[in-house]
Design a protein around this motif. Sequence first.
Motif, PDB file in Angstrom:
ATOM      1  N   ALA A   1      91.339  11.807  52.154  1.00 23.01           N
ATOM      2  CA  ALA A   1      90.989  12.290  50.958  1.00 23.01           C
ATOM      3  C   ALA A   1      91.450  13.907  50.569  1.00 23.01           C
ATOM      4  O   ALA A   1      91.561  14.656  51.462  1.00 23.01           O
ATOM      5  CB  ALA A   1      89.420  12.370  50.844  1.00 23.01           C
ATOM      6  N   THR A   2      91.609  14.160  49.320  1.00 17.61           N
ATOM      7  CA  THR A   2      91.961  15.376  49.048  1.00 17.61           C
ATOM      8  C   THR A   2      90.471  16.300  48.769  1.00 17.61           C
ATOM      9  O   THR A   2      89.455  15.750  48.894  1.00 17.61           O
ATOM     10  CB  THR A   2      92.576  15.678  47.618  1.00 17.61           C
ATOM     11  OG1 THR A   2      91.660  15.157  46.454  1.00 17.61           O
ATOM     12  CG2 THR A   2      93.966  14.621  47.749  1.00 17.61           C
ATOM     13  N   PRO A   3      90.632  17.655  48.965  1.00 14.29           N
ATOM     14  CA  PRO A   3      89.356  18.423  48.688  1.00 14.29           C
ATOM     15  C   PRO A   3      88.607  18.111  47.403  1.00 14.29           C
ATOM     16  O   PRO A   3      87.348  17.794  47.447  1.00 14.29           O
ATOM     17  CB  PRO A   3      90.107  20.034  48.641  1.00 14.29           C
ATOM     18  CG  PRO A   3      91.299  20.025  49.319  1.00 14.29           C
ATOM     19  CD  PRO A   3      91.879  18.518  49.193  1.00 14.29           C
ATOM     20  N   MET A   4      89.459  17.919  46.185  1.00 19.38           N
ATOM     21  CA  MET A   4      88.792  17.348  45.099  1.00 19.38           C
ATOM     22  C   MET A   4      88.026  15.801  45.365  1.00 19.38           C
ATOM     23  O   MET A   4      86.767  15.885  44.935  1.00 19.38           O
ATOM     24  CB  MET A   4      89.694  17.314  44.006  1.00 19.38           C
ATOM     25  CG  MET A   4      90.263  18.497  43.482  1.00 19.38           C
ATOM     26  SD  MET A   4      88.758  19.406  42.794  1.00 19.38           S
ATOM     27  CE  MET A   4      88.168  18.633  41.363  1.00 19.38           C
ATOM     28  N   GLN A   5      88.649  15.099  45.875  1.00 19.91           N
ATOM     29  CA  GLN A   5      87.964  13.907  46.070  1.00 19.91           C
ATOM     30  C   GLN A   5      86.832  13.975  46.856  1.00 19.91           C
ATOM     31  O   GLN A   5      85.948  13.119  46.806  1.00 19.91           O
ATOM     32  CB  GLN A   5      88.995  12.773  46.740  1.00 19.91           C
ATOM     33  CG  GLN A   5      90.140  12.280  45.812  1.00 19.91           C
ATOM     34  CD  GLN A   5      91.102  11.601  46.361  1.00 19.91           C
ATOM     35  OE1 GLN A   5      91.370  11.881  47.494  1.00 19.91           O
ATOM     36  NE2 GLN A   5      91.666  10.434  45.696  1.00 19.91           N
ATOM     37  N   THR A   6      86.988  14.779  47.994  1.00 21.02           N
ATOM     38  CA  THR A   6      85.787  15.144  49.119  1.00 21.02           C
ATOM     39  C   THR A   6      84.684  15.532  48.445  1.00 21.02           C
ATOM     40  O   THR A   6      83.434  15.038  48.451  1.00 21.02           O
ATOM     41  CB  THR A   6      86.204  16.005  50.169  1.00 21.02           C
ATOM     42  OG1 THR A   6      87.495  15.552  50.837  1.00 21.02           O
ATOM     43  CG2 THR A   6      85.280  15.978  51.153  1.00 21.02           C
ATOM     44  N   LEU A   7      84.807  16.385  47.542  1.00 20.44           N
ATOM     45  CA  LEU A   7      83.868  17.084  46.887  1.00 20.44           C
ATOM     46  C   LEU A   7      83.015  16.072  45.902  1.00 20.44           C
ATOM     47  O   LEU A   7      81.956  15.903  45.751  1.00 20.44           O
ATOM     48  CB  LEU A   7      84.341  18.350  46.004  1.00 20.44           C
ATOM     49  CG  LEU A   7      83.153  18.865  44.806  1.00 20.44           C
ATOM     50  CD1 LEU A   7      82.298  19.348  45.653  1.00 20.44           C
ATOM     51  CD2 LEU A   7      83.935  19.978  43.779  1.00 20.44           C
ATOM     52  N   ARG A   8      84.169  15.231  44.868  1.00 23.18           N
ATOM     53  CA  ARG A   8      83.464  14.398  44.135  1.00 23.18           C
ATOM     54  C   ARG A   8      82.602  13.127  44.568  1.00 23.18           C
ATOM     55  O   ARG A   8      81.599  12.743  44.223  1.00 23.18           O
ATOM     56  CB  ARG A   8      84.595  13.952  43.248  1.00 23.18           C
ATOM     57  CG  ARG A   8      84.247  12.979  42.070  1.00 23.18           C
ATOM     58  CD  ARG A   8      85.486  12.726  40.970  1.00 23.18           C
ATOM     59  NE  ARG A   8      86.376  12.372  41.623  1.00 23.18           N
ATOM     60  CZ  ARG A   8      86.948  11.146  41.880  1.00 23.18           C
ATOM     61  NH1 ARG A   8      85.988  10.240  41.683  1.00 23.18           N
ATOM     62  NH2 ARG A   8      88.033  10.658  42.375  1.00 23.18           N
ATOM     63  N   MET A   9      83.485  12.600  45.872  1.00 22.44           N
ATOM     64  CA  MET A   9      82.771  11.487  46.327  1.00 22.44           C
ATOM     65  C   MET A   9      82.098  11.545  47.600  1.00 22.44           C
ATOM     66  O   MET A   9      81.388  10.588  47.832  1.00 22.44           O
ATOM     67  CB  MET A   9      84.115  10.423  46.921  1.00 22.44           C
ATOM     68  CG  MET A   9      85.085  10.343  45.607  1.00 22.44           C
ATOM     69  SD  MET A   9      86.496   9.279  45.985  1.00 22.44           S
ATOM     70  CE  MET A   9      85.761   7.791  46.301  1.00 22.44           C
ATOM     71  N   VAL A  10      82.060  12.480  48.248  1.00 23.85           N
ATOM     72  CA  VAL A  10      80.973  12.856  49.301  1.00 23.85           C
ATOM     73  C   VAL A  10      79.990  13.919  49.232  1.00 23.85           C
ATOM     74  O   VAL A  10      78.857  13.655  49.357  1.00 23.85           O
ATOM     75  CB  VAL A  10      81.954  13.255  50.634  1.00 23.85           C
ATOM     76  CG1 VAL A  10      81.075  13.630  51.847  1.00 23.85           C
ATOM     77  CG2 VAL A  10      82.982  12.248  50.720  1.00 23.85           C
ATOM     78  N   LEU A  11      80.340  14.854  48.642  1.00 24.20           N
ATOM     79  CA  LEU A  11      79.547  16.062  48.894  1.00 24.20           C
ATOM     80  C   LEU A  11      78.498  15.992  47.571  1.00 24.20           C
ATOM     81  O   LEU A  11      77.452  16.353  47.584  1.00 24.20           O
ATOM     82  CB  LEU A  11      80.270  17.367  48.935  1.00 24.20           C
ATOM     83  CG  LEU A  11      80.980  18.124  50.081  1.00 24.20           C
ATOM     84  CD1 LEU A  11      81.613  19.163  50.140  1.00 24.20           C
ATOM     85  CD2 LEU A  11      80.209  17.689  51.131  1.00 24.20           C
ATOM     86  N   LEU A  12      79.082  15.877  46.447  1.00 22.65           N
ATOM     87  CA  LEU A  12      78.318  15.778  44.928  1.00 22.65           C
ATOM     88  C   LEU A  12      77.110  14.826  45.329  1.00 22.65           C
ATOM     89  O   LEU A  12      75.929  15.090  44.752  1.00 22.65           O
ATOM     90  CB  LEU A  12      79.189  15.539  43.901  1.00 22.65           C
ATOM     91  CG  LEU A  12      79.963  16.855  43.494  1.00 22.65           C
ATOM     92  CD1 LEU A  12      80.649  16.569  42.245  1.00 22.65           C
ATOM     93  CD2 LEU A  12      78.837  18.073  43.167  1.00 22.65           C
ATOM     94  N   PRO A  13      77.244  13.651  45.728  1.00 26.11           N
ATOM     95  CA  PRO A  13      76.206  12.808  45.899  1.00 26.11           C
ATOM     96  C   PRO A  13      75.094  12.945  46.520  1.00 26.11           C
ATOM     97  O   PRO A  13      73.990  12.823  46.607  1.00 26.11           O
ATOM     98  CB  PRO A  13      76.920  11.404  46.392  1.00 26.11           C
ATOM     99  CG  PRO A  13      78.166  11.490  45.915  1.00 26.11           C
ATOM    100  CD  PRO A  13      78.720  12.902  46.051  1.00 26.11           C
ATOM    101  N   LEU A  14      75.835  13.644  47.874  1.00 28.97           N
ATOM    102  CA  LEU A  14      74.264  14.311  48.959  1.00 28.97           C
ATOM    103  C   LEU A  14      73.941  15.439  48.071  1.00 28.97           C
ATOM    104  O   LEU A  14      72.753  15.918  48.369  1.00 28.97           O
ATOM    105  CB  LEU A  14      75.327  14.538  50.163  1.00 28.97           C
ATOM    106  CG  LEU A  14      75.865  13.826  50.974  1.00 28.97           C
ATOM    107  CD1 LEU A  14      76.636  14.295  51.946  1.00 28.97           C
ATOM    108  CD2 LEU A  14      74.754  12.672  51.631  1.00 28.97           C
ATOM    109  N   ALA A  15      74.575  16.189  47.320  1.00 28.95           N
ATOM    110  CA  ALA A  15      73.982  17.313  46.711  1.00 28.95           C
ATOM    111  C   ALA A  15      72.906  17.103  45.182  1.00 28.95           C
ATOM    112  O   ALA A  15      72.586  18.099  44.691  1.00 28.95           O
ATOM    113  CB  ALA A  15      74.985  18.429  46.356  1.00 28.95           C
ATOM    114  N   ALA A  16      72.717  15.731  44.996  1.00 27.15           N
ATOM    115  CA  ALA A  16      71.992  15.318  43.858  1.00 27.15           C
ATOM    116  C   ALA A  16      70.850  15.955  43.994  1.00 27.15           C
ATOM    117  O   ALA A  16      70.347  16.345  42.777  1.00 27.15           O
ATOM    118  CB  ALA A  16      72.018  13.785  43.886  1.00 27.15           C
ATOM    119  N   PRO A  17      69.727  16.046  44.758  1.00 19.78           N
ATOM    120  CA  PRO A  17      68.638  16.770  44.746  1.00 19.78           C
ATOM    121  C   PRO A  17      68.735  18.195  44.110  1.00 19.78           C
ATOM    122  O   PRO A  17      67.912  18.651  43.556  1.00 19.78           O
ATOM    123  CB  PRO A  17      67.782  16.692  46.197  1.00 19.78           C
ATOM    124  CG  PRO A  17      68.677  15.432  46.709  1.00 19.78           C
ATOM    125  CD  PRO A  17      69.994  15.520  46.151  1.00 19.78           C
TER     126      PRO A  17
END
Length: 281
Positions: free
Chosen positions: A180-196
Amino acid sequence: MNPRRWEGVRKALFWGVALVLVFWTIFPFYWAVVSSLKPRGELFTTPVLYWPSHFNWQNYVSVFTARPFGRNLLNSAIVSTVTVIGSLVIGAFASYALGRLRFRGKGVVLYSVLAMTMFPQIAILGALFLFVRALGLYNSWWGLALTYLTFTLPFTVWVLTSFFRETPAELEQAAFVDGATPMQTLRMVLLPLAAPALVTTGLLAFIQAWNEFLFALTFTINDNARTVPVAIAYFSGATRFEIPWGEIMAASVIVTVPLIVLVLVFQNRIVEGLTAGAVKG
Protein backbone atom coordinates in the motif's frame (compact mmCIF):
# COMPACT_ATOMS: atom_id res chain seq x y z
CA MET A 1 -18.44 11.03 62.47
CA ASN A 2 -18.81 7.30 61.90
CA PRO A 3 -18.04 5.92 58.41
CA ARG A 4 -21.68 5.09 57.64
CA ARG A 5 -22.87 8.62 58.37
CA TRP A 6 -19.93 10.08 56.44
CA GLU A 7 -20.87 7.93 53.43
CA GLY A 8 -24.42 9.30 53.58
CA VAL A 9 -23.15 12.90 53.72
CA ARG A 10 -20.83 12.24 50.77
CA LYS A 11 -23.67 10.85 48.65
CA ALA A 12 -25.93 13.78 49.60
CA LEU A 13 -23.21 16.27 48.57
CA PHE A 14 -22.63 14.41 45.31
CA TRP A 15 -26.30 14.42 44.33
CA GLY A 16 -26.70 18.00 45.51
CA VAL A 17 -23.87 19.20 43.25
CA ALA A 18 -25.19 17.04 40.38
CA LEU A 19 -28.68 18.54 40.70
CA VAL A 20 -27.27 22.09 40.77
CA LEU A 21 -25.24 21.39 37.61
CA VAL A 22 -28.24 19.87 35.82
CA PHE A 23 -30.42 22.82 36.81
CA TRP A 24 -27.72 25.31 35.73
CA THR A 25 -27.40 23.57 32.35
CA ILE A 26 -31.04 22.82 31.57
CA PHE A 27 -32.84 25.88 32.96
CA PRO A 28 -31.81 28.38 30.20
CA PHE A 29 -33.16 26.06 27.50
CA TYR A 30 -36.30 25.36 29.55
CA TRP A 31 -36.87 29.10 29.98
CA ALA A 32 -36.40 29.69 26.24
CA VAL A 33 -38.98 26.99 25.42
CA VAL A 34 -41.50 28.28 27.98
CA SER A 35 -41.04 31.91 26.90
CA SER A 36 -41.52 30.96 23.26
CA LEU A 37 -44.89 29.37 24.13
CA LYS A 38 -46.22 32.16 26.34
CA PRO A 39 -48.78 34.70 25.11
CA ARG A 40 -47.20 38.14 24.76
CA GLY A 41 -49.01 39.45 27.84
CA GLU A 42 -47.45 36.79 30.10
CA LEU A 43 -43.80 37.35 29.21
CA PHE A 44 -43.15 40.01 31.84
CA THR A 45 -45.85 39.43 34.43
CA THR A 46 -45.13 39.68 38.15
CA PRO A 47 -44.89 37.26 39.86
CA VAL A 48 -43.05 35.31 37.18
CA LEU A 49 -44.99 32.54 35.47
CA TYR A 50 -42.88 29.41 35.08
CA TRP A 51 -45.50 27.75 32.86
CA PRO A 52 -47.77 29.42 30.26
CA SER A 53 -51.51 29.58 30.97
CA HIS A 54 -51.99 28.14 27.46
CA PHE A 55 -49.61 27.24 24.64
CA ASN A 56 -49.18 29.98 22.07
CA TRP A 57 -47.63 28.59 18.85
CA GLN A 58 -47.97 31.89 16.99
CA ASN A 59 -44.34 32.82 17.72
CA TYR A 60 -43.13 29.76 15.79
CA VAL A 61 -45.49 30.52 12.92
CA SER A 62 -44.39 34.17 12.77
CA VAL A 63 -40.71 33.23 12.69
CA PHE A 64 -41.22 31.48 9.34
CA THR A 65 -44.03 33.54 7.84
CA ALA A 66 -43.01 37.09 8.75
CA ARG A 67 -39.28 36.65 8.14
CA PRO A 68 -36.95 34.74 5.75
CA PHE A 69 -35.91 32.46 8.59
CA GLY A 70 -36.05 29.33 6.44
CA ARG A 71 -33.44 30.90 4.15
CA ASN A 72 -31.27 31.74 7.19
CA LEU A 73 -31.49 28.14 8.39
CA LEU A 74 -30.48 26.90 4.94
CA ASN A 75 -27.53 29.31 4.93
CA SER A 76 -26.37 28.09 8.35
CA ALA A 77 -26.71 24.43 7.35
CA ILE A 78 -24.75 24.84 4.11
CA VAL A 79 -22.01 27.03 5.60
CA SER A 80 -21.56 24.75 8.63
CA THR A 81 -21.53 21.59 6.50
CA VAL A 82 -18.98 23.01 4.03
CA THR A 83 -16.85 24.17 6.96
CA VAL A 84 -16.89 20.72 8.56
CA ILE A 85 -16.06 18.95 5.29
CA GLY A 86 -13.18 21.34 4.61
CA SER A 87 -11.86 21.02 8.16
CA LEU A 88 -11.95 17.22 8.14
CA VAL A 89 -10.45 16.78 4.65
CA ILE A 90 -7.62 19.30 5.09
CA GLY A 91 -7.19 18.38 8.75
CA ALA A 92 -6.92 14.64 8.05
CA PHE A 93 -4.10 15.12 5.52
CA ALA A 94 -2.29 17.65 7.71
CA SER A 95 -2.69 15.51 10.82
CA TYR A 96 -1.40 12.40 9.08
CA ALA A 97 1.72 14.28 7.98
CA LEU A 98 2.26 15.83 11.41
CA GLY A 99 1.48 12.65 13.32
CA ARG A 100 3.13 9.94 11.22
CA LEU A 101 5.76 11.42 8.91
CA ARG A 102 9.21 12.62 9.90
CA PHE A 103 10.39 15.98 8.62
CA ARG A 104 12.31 18.93 9.99
CA GLY A 105 10.30 21.67 11.69
CA LYS A 106 7.31 19.47 12.49
CA GLY A 107 7.15 20.74 16.07
CA VAL A 108 7.24 24.36 14.94
CA VAL A 109 4.38 23.74 12.50
CA LEU A 110 2.31 21.97 15.15
CA TYR A 111 2.75 24.68 17.76
CA SER A 112 2.09 27.35 15.12
CA VAL A 113 -1.24 25.65 14.44
CA LEU A 114 -1.97 25.70 18.17
CA ALA A 115 -1.00 29.38 18.41
CA MET A 116 -3.56 30.25 15.72
CA THR A 117 -6.34 29.21 18.09
CA MET A 118 -5.23 31.82 20.62
CA PHE A 119 -5.87 34.87 18.42
CA PRO A 120 -9.22 36.52 19.17
CA GLN A 121 -11.51 36.78 16.16
CA ILE A 122 -11.54 40.55 16.29
CA ALA A 123 -7.74 40.64 15.85
CA ILE A 124 -7.92 39.10 12.36
CA LEU A 125 -11.26 40.56 11.31
CA GLY A 126 -9.84 43.46 9.27
CA ALA A 127 -7.37 41.33 7.33
CA LEU A 128 -10.01 38.70 6.63
CA PHE A 129 -12.42 41.35 5.39
CA LEU A 130 -9.88 42.60 2.83
CA PHE A 131 -9.07 39.00 1.84
CA VAL A 132 -12.72 38.05 1.35
CA ARG A 133 -13.44 41.22 -0.65
CA ALA A 134 -10.37 40.63 -2.84
CA LEU A 135 -11.57 37.10 -3.66
CA GLY A 136 -15.07 38.36 -4.50
CA LEU A 137 -16.61 36.17 -1.78
CA TYR A 138 -18.29 38.89 0.27
CA ASN A 139 -21.87 38.05 1.23
CA SER A 140 -21.57 34.44 0.07
CA TRP A 141 -21.58 30.96 1.61
CA TRP A 142 -18.04 30.32 0.43
CA GLY A 143 -16.72 33.49 2.05
CA LEU A 144 -18.17 32.48 5.42
CA ALA A 145 -16.96 28.88 5.15
CA LEU A 146 -13.47 30.06 4.21
CA THR A 147 -13.24 32.37 7.21
CA TYR A 148 -14.73 29.79 9.58
CA LEU A 149 -11.81 27.49 8.75
CA THR A 150 -9.56 29.89 10.67
CA PHE A 151 -10.97 28.62 13.97
CA THR A 152 -12.19 25.09 13.12
CA LEU A 153 -9.13 23.85 11.20
CA PRO A 154 -6.46 24.40 13.93
CA PHE A 155 -8.60 22.57 16.47
CA THR A 156 -9.21 19.69 14.04
CA VAL A 157 -5.52 19.38 13.15
CA TRP A 158 -4.43 19.40 16.77
CA VAL A 159 -6.91 16.72 17.89
CA LEU A 160 -6.41 14.41 14.89
CA THR A 161 -2.61 14.71 15.08
CA SER A 162 -2.70 13.36 18.63
CA PHE A 163 -4.90 10.48 17.47
CA PHE A 164 -2.73 9.54 14.47
CA ARG A 165 0.46 9.84 16.54
CA GLU A 166 -0.77 7.25 19.05
CA THR A 167 -2.10 4.79 16.47
CA PRO A 168 0.07 1.61 16.56
CA ALA A 169 2.83 1.81 13.93
CA GLU A 170 2.48 -1.92 13.21
CA LEU A 171 -0.81 -1.29 11.37
CA GLU A 172 0.84 1.15 9.01
CA GLN A 173 3.89 -1.07 8.53
CA ALA A 174 1.72 -4.09 7.71
CA ALA A 175 -0.06 -2.04 5.01
CA PHE A 176 3.30 -0.98 3.54
CA VAL A 177 4.46 -4.62 3.47
CA ASP A 178 1.32 -5.48 1.49
CA GLY A 179 2.28 -2.83 -1.06
CA ALA A 180 0.00 0.00 0.00
CA THR A 181 1.07 3.57 -0.65
CA PRO A 182 0.93 6.20 2.15
CA MET A 183 -2.32 7.57 0.66
CA GLN A 184 -3.89 4.09 0.53
CA THR A 185 -2.72 3.46 4.10
CA LEU A 186 -4.34 6.68 5.24
CA ARG A 187 -7.59 6.06 3.35
CA MET A 188 -8.03 2.32 3.98
CA VAL A 189 -6.39 1.75 7.38
CA LEU A 190 -6.02 4.88 9.47
CA LEU A 191 -9.16 6.86 8.61
CA PRO A 192 -11.57 4.00 9.51
CA LEU A 193 -9.79 3.67 12.84
CA ALA A 194 -10.05 7.43 13.36
CA ALA A 195 -13.83 7.50 12.77
CA PRO A 196 -14.69 8.35 16.44
CA ALA A 197 -12.15 11.19 16.46
CA LEU A 198 -13.42 12.44 13.08
CA VAL A 199 -17.03 12.42 14.30
CA THR A 200 -16.13 14.20 17.54
CA THR A 201 -14.02 16.92 15.92
CA GLY A 202 -16.51 17.27 13.06
CA LEU A 203 -19.41 17.77 15.45
CA LEU A 204 -17.50 20.32 17.55
CA ALA A 205 -16.52 22.17 14.37
CA PHE A 206 -20.17 22.12 13.24
CA ILE A 207 -21.32 23.60 16.56
CA GLN A 208 -18.68 26.33 16.34
CA ALA A 209 -19.66 27.21 12.78
CA TRP A 210 -23.41 27.01 13.53
CA ASN A 211 -23.16 29.45 16.47
CA GLU A 212 -20.58 31.85 15.01
CA PHE A 213 -21.73 35.48 15.05
CA LEU A 214 -18.95 38.03 14.45
CA PHE A 215 -17.77 36.82 11.02
CA ALA A 216 -21.36 36.26 9.85
CA LEU A 217 -22.25 39.79 10.91
CA THR A 218 -19.21 41.29 9.17
CA PHE A 219 -19.13 39.30 5.93
CA THR A 220 -22.84 39.37 5.04
CA ILE A 221 -25.09 42.24 4.12
CA ASN A 222 -28.48 40.61 3.45
CA ASP A 223 -30.36 37.35 3.78
CA ASN A 224 -28.73 35.77 0.72
CA ALA A 225 -25.96 34.41 2.97
CA ARG A 226 -26.91 35.62 6.46
CA THR A 227 -26.89 32.83 9.06
CA VAL A 228 -29.32 32.35 11.94
CA PRO A 229 -27.35 33.97 14.84
CA VAL A 230 -27.20 37.26 12.92
CA ALA A 231 -30.75 36.90 11.62
CA ILE A 232 -32.06 36.54 15.20
CA ALA A 233 -30.08 39.62 16.25
CA TYR A 234 -31.90 41.57 13.52
CA PHE A 235 -35.38 40.58 14.73
CA SER A 236 -37.45 43.70 15.29
CA GLY A 237 -41.01 44.44 16.32
CA ALA A 238 -43.70 46.69 14.92
CA THR A 239 -41.75 49.74 16.14
CA ARG A 240 -38.05 50.34 16.64
CA PHE A 241 -38.58 50.28 20.43
CA GLU A 242 -40.34 46.90 20.48
CA ILE A 243 -38.27 43.74 20.91
CA PRO A 244 -40.16 40.55 19.89
CA TRP A 245 -38.91 38.37 22.74
CA GLY A 246 -41.40 35.59 22.02
CA GLU A 247 -40.20 35.20 18.42
CA ILE A 248 -36.57 35.47 19.50
CA MET A 249 -37.07 32.66 22.00
CA ALA A 250 -38.89 30.55 19.39
CA ALA A 251 -36.06 31.06 16.89
CA SER A 252 -33.49 30.20 19.56
CA VAL A 253 -35.28 26.92 20.29
CA ILE A 254 -35.49 26.08 16.58
CA VAL A 255 -31.75 26.60 15.96
CA THR A 256 -30.87 24.51 19.03
CA VAL A 257 -32.86 21.46 17.94
CA PRO A 258 -30.47 20.37 15.09
CA LEU A 259 -27.51 20.40 17.50
CA ILE A 260 -29.39 18.25 20.02
CA VAL A 261 -30.37 15.79 17.28
CA LEU A 262 -26.77 15.52 16.04
CA VAL A 263 -25.44 14.88 19.54
CA LEU A 264 -28.09 12.20 20.17
CA VAL A 265 -27.42 10.50 16.82
CA PHE A 266 -23.64 10.44 17.26
CA GLN A 267 -23.46 10.14 21.06
CA ASN A 268 -21.76 6.72 21.00
CA ARG A 269 -19.12 7.93 18.52
CA ILE A 270 -18.56 11.08 20.57
CA VAL A 271 -17.94 9.09 23.75
CA GLU A 272 -15.53 6.79 21.87
CA GLY A 273 -13.65 9.78 20.44
CA LEU A 274 -13.39 11.61 23.74
CA THR A 275 -12.30 8.55 25.71
CA ALA A 276 -9.76 7.58 23.02
CA GLY A 277 -8.27 11.05 23.22
CA ALA A 278 -8.20 10.86 27.01
CA VAL A 279 -6.33 7.55 27.01
CA LYS A 280 -3.96 8.32 24.16
CA GLY A 281 -3.26 11.91 25.17
